[in-house]
Scaffold this motif. Structure first.
Motif, PDB file in Angstrom:
ATOM      1  N   SER A  30       0.814  -1.218   0.000  1.00  0.00           N
ATOM      2  CA  SER A  30       0.000   0.000   0.000  1.00  0.00           C
ATOM      3  C   SER A  30       0.845   1.265   0.000  1.00  0.00           C
ATOM      4  CB  SER A  30      -0.932   0.009   1.223  1.00  0.00           C
ATOM      5  OG  SER A  30      -1.858  -1.048   1.146  1.00  0.00           O
ATOM      6  N   GLU A  70      -6.535   0.512  -4.337  1.00  0.00           N
ATOM      7  CA  GLU A  70      -6.240   0.728  -2.917  1.00  0.00           C
ATOM      8  C   GLU A  70      -6.706  -0.454  -2.070  1.00  0.00           C
ATOM      9  OE1 GLU A  70      -7.153   3.983   0.662  1.00  0.00           O
ATOM     10  OE2 GLU A  70      -7.953   4.292  -1.359  1.00  0.00           O
ATOM     11  N   GLU A  71      -7.906  -0.924  -2.339  1.00  0.00           N
ATOM     12  CA  GLU A  71      -8.430  -2.059  -1.585  1.00  0.00           C
ATOM     13  C   GLU A  71      -7.633  -3.327  -1.867  1.00  0.00           C
ATOM     14  OE1 GLU A  71     -13.148  -0.718  -1.390  1.00  0.00           O
ATOM     15  OE2 GLU A  71     -12.364  -1.779  -3.158  1.00  0.00           O
ATOM     16  N   GLN A  97      -4.429  -3.224   0.085  1.00  0.00           N
ATOM     17  CA  GLN A  97      -4.724  -3.457   1.505  1.00  0.00           C
ATOM     18  C   GLN A  97      -4.954  -4.945   1.770  1.00  0.00           C
ATOM     19  OE1 GLN A  97      -8.085  -0.874   2.177  1.00  0.00           O
ATOM     20  NE2 GLN A  97      -6.820   0.954   2.511  1.00  0.00           N
ATOM     21  N   ASP A 150      -1.618  -6.709   1.696  1.00  0.00           N
ATOM     22  CA  ASP A 150      -0.850  -6.417   2.911  1.00  0.00           C
ATOM     23  C   ASP A 150      -1.373  -7.208   4.105  1.00  0.00           C
ATOM     24  OD1 ASP A 150       1.019  -4.707   1.828  1.00  0.00           O
ATOM     25  OD2 ASP A 150      -0.115  -2.876   2.264  1.00  0.00           O
ATOM     26  N   GLU A 151      -2.683  -7.294   4.221  1.00  0.00           N
ATOM     27  CA  GLU A 151      -3.280  -8.050   5.326  1.00  0.00           C
ATOM     28  C   GLU A 151      -2.896  -9.516   5.253  1.00  0.00           C
ATOM     29  OE1 GLU A 151      -7.425  -7.316   4.920  1.00  0.00           O
ATOM     30  OE2 GLU A 151      -7.295  -5.210   5.549  1.00  0.00           O
TER      31      GLU A 151
END
Length: 442
Positions: free
Chosen positions: A235, A427-428, A431, A434-435
């Motif tokens: 991100s 963006e989502e 994310q 990354d999660e």
């Protein structure tokens, strides 16, 4: 076996000679030497994700197995072949049960190599035994975990753009060098019934491979994606978002076939080899299309390849290559016949057979130096693939979905398809990745 037979024949010869030397006197009866005892029959189980045994890597693998059979007549090979995704599920079953095949195809990226290493399922190999195989830098290292070599690489993988030269020529389309060129090609082909680029979305991981190459085209730093994924910082890495956004721009401009999200690997490939798309985004392992007689001759003879397209206005060059060593083999640490299992493992990639046959028959880009096996009669496609590889100076390593754990791999692949179909934003998407990476790093 061979020594026993030689000794038996030697003794028979000596007895005959002694009889002749004894002259005409009475001879004691001479017993005929017993037949040499046949070598014990043993069975090895072999498991692979190459169900098509008539073309490409599957054909080459079958040729190597046949050479092994000829040289080891006492070994019975029980073979099992599944498509890529079912293969991965079956491997999980084998590991959970502890009932591993004696030798199997082993993917070289972390998400599928780490579980094998942690479970001590694979036989540890001595790197020095392969000094004369000619493996290129990074190849054996890919299959080394915690200082232990547990597999041997089979092919050098890198993303390219295959194209049908005749189709491009017929429609006055220059060979694409940039993503803008791809968009222009799509416009020229609009209404012809031919789409610009074939891509498979249903299998999900090919989307991840394409996204990886697009990220690489935003920068001269070949390690940018690896660093972002392994530190769960996608991100906050601008190059990642830029590469992902470029993919959506290609989708919005109709570069891929409309059904790409639901087309599986075979369907997407068939669109290209049947002349229904002008180009095909896929890895170097598909070089075998150039010699596949199942492909119509007018297509097969016109298949060429070019480096993955650059992005205008970005720093990436052809010197950065999305290169990894994804396919290889491993042998079971618990095999009842470890000697024969290791011999089979080594036969599968033995340069004088594997590299020579694989290159001459246009079936593989090997992970070894293959210069000595070049004939001077290479096809245009082989020359293209070699030029792409030789131009590169930096390699990216594993692709977006191939790091960390199997859980990360699954989560990232699902997110790839959702992103490609615009169910989630860039963006989502970042994310989500990354999660998944943070969960794997715990």
């Amino acid at each position: 076996m061979k020594q026993t037979r030689k000794m038996a024949l030697f003794m028979a010869s000596m007895l005959t000679t002694m009889e002749l030397l004894a002259g005409c006197g009475a001879k004691a009866p001479v017993e005929t030497p017993a037949e040499a005892v046949e070598e014990e029959k043993i069975t090895l189980r072999f498991f692979s994700a190459l169900p098509d045994r008539t073309t490409g890597l599957g054909l080459l693998e079958e040729k190597m197995l046949n050479i092994y059979r000829e040289e080891h007549p006492n070994v019975i090979l029980e073979t099992e072949y599944l498509q890529d995704e079912p293969y991965k599920v079956k491997m999980q079953t084998y590991m959970q049960s502890g009932n591993m095949p004696d030798v199997w195809q082993q993917f070289g990226y972390g998400a599928l190599l780490e579980p094998v290493a942690k479970g001590n399922f694979a036989m540890e190999l001595n790197p020095a035994d392969y000094d004369d195989y000619g493996f290129v830098p990074g190849a054996l290292e890919t299959y080394t975990v915690d200082g232990k070599l547990i597999g041997l690489p089979r092919n050098a993988d890198y993303e390219v753009l295959y194209y049908n030269k005749k189709t491009l020529d017929d429609y006055g389309i220059p060979v694409p060098k940039t993503t803008d060129d791809l968009i222009e090609a799509a416009k020229k082909l609009e209404g012809t019934g031919i789409y610009a680029v074939s891509l498979t979305g249903k299998d999900k991981w090919p989307i991840g491979d394409v996204l990886s190459s697009l990220v690489l085209r935003t920068t001269t730093d070949a390690s940018v994606l690896k660093r972002a994924v392994t530190t769960a910082s996608l991100s906050s890495t601008p190059e990642v978002s830029q590469g992902f956004d470029e993919f959506i721009r290609l989708v919005d401009n109709g570069v891929f076939q409309p059904s790409f999200a639901s087309d599986d690997y075979g369907t997407a490939k068939n669109l290209f080899v049947q002349g229904k798309t002008a180009m095909y985004m896929m890895g170097s392992w598909e070089m075998g299309m150039g010699s596949d007689e199942n492909i119509p001759e007018e297509v097969r003879n016109n298949i060429r390849a070019v480096a993955f397209p650059l992005i205008n206005g970005k720093e990436g060059t052809d010197e950065q290559l999305a290169l990894w060593f994804g396919g290889g083999y491993a042998a079971s640490s618990s095999s009842k016949h470890p000697k024969e299992a290791q011999e089979l493992l080594e036969m599968l990639v033995k340069p004088e057979n594997y590299v020579k046959i694989g290159w001459e028959e246009q079936l593989v880009i090997p992970p070894m130096n293959y210069e000595q096996y070049m004939t001077g009669n290479e096809t245009p496609l082989q020359k293209d693939m070699t030029d792409i590889l030789n131009t590169a100076k930096d390699a990216s390593g594993d692709c977006l979905c191939d790091y960390h754990t199997p859980e990360y791999k699954n989560a990232s692949e699902v997110a790839c398809l959702e992103f490609a179909t615009k169910m989630i934003t860039t963006e989502e998407f970042c994310q989500r990745l990354d999660e998944a990476a943070k969960a794997a790093l715990k």
